[in-house]
Design an enzyme around this catalytic site. Sequence first.
Site, mmCIF file in Angstrom:
data_model
loop_
_atom_site.group_PDB
_atom_site.id
_atom_site.type_symbol
_atom_site.label_atom_id
_atom_site.label_comp_id
_atom_site.label_asym_id
_atom_site.label_seq_id
_atom_site.Cartn_x
_atom_site.Cartn_y
_atom_site.Cartn_z
ATOM 1 N N TYR A 1 0.869 -1.150 0.189
ATOM 2 C CA TYR A 1 0.131 -0.042 0.159
ATOM 3 C C TYR A 1 0.786 1.479 0.107
ATOM 4 O O TYR A 1 0.319 2.421 0.407
ATOM 5 C CB TYR A 1 -0.957 0.290 1.202
ATOM 6 N N ASN B 1 -7.132 -0.889 10.224
ATOM 7 C CA ASN B 1 -8.006 -1.242 11.133
ATOM 8 C C ASN B 1 -7.600 -1.590 12.392
ATOM 9 O O ASN B 1 -8.486 -1.922 13.448
ATOM 10 C CB ASN B 1 -8.898 -2.123 10.272
ATOM 11 N N HIS C 1 -4.883 6.245 1.966
ATOM 12 C CA HIS C 1 -5.175 5.999 3.564
ATOM 13 C C HIS C 1 -3.740 5.797 4.290
ATOM 14 O O HIS C 1 -3.738 6.065 5.459
ATOM 15 C CB HIS C 1 -5.510 4.569 3.252
#
Length: 214
Positions: free
Chosen positions: A39, A90, A44
């Site tokens: 990522y 998360n 994010h």
Amino acid sequence: MLNLLQFVRSSSTVSRIASANDKPVLIMVASIGNPEAQYHGTRHSVGHLVIQKLSQDSGYSQIKTIDKYKFKTNPDYPDVLLYQNPGFMNTSGKNLLKPWKSVVALSQWNPVLVILHDELDIDLGKIRVRKQNSSPRGHNGLKSIQQHIGKGYNAVQIGIGRDPSGNKDSNTVANYVLGKFSAEETQRLDDDVVPKIAALIQEMRQGKHIFDTL
């Protein structure tokens, strides 16, 4: 039951609300996001991008190990630790708990936690500081931190804006935040956001923002 009680006792010290006392302040600036290998460069994980750029451009190039956890430091600012939180957004709180506990355990300091994270409702290039005890406002990373650590941190929201389509359905939002910044957007982060965060850290070193609560 004993294990639960032990967890509550061990967690209580990290659930503190930061307040001024007679000890010097130690600021732990932690970025939250997703694993780098998959990522890197995504919206994010903008907090990670900022931490990395600060390390390169603002002198936070030395490594300080506390317990087994590695922090970036600048020899001119021994009261600041930079930390790139591993794992997924998360589960930010679960992954941040132990390194934060290692900092809290440094009895000669008054530790303060500052979280860098992405924010859809702020335009790219802008930042905003939120006080301790603030709501996570639907941000899953902050929800996880509040679950495992509590509300005793300042959140620094780094604007990423919203999808140009204007759609706010969950699929559009997910695709947007997991998409990568363009070269132009990355340059704007470098030119606008990183200097703002560097200046903000200096303000915090002078006692601004860090003890504010709702």
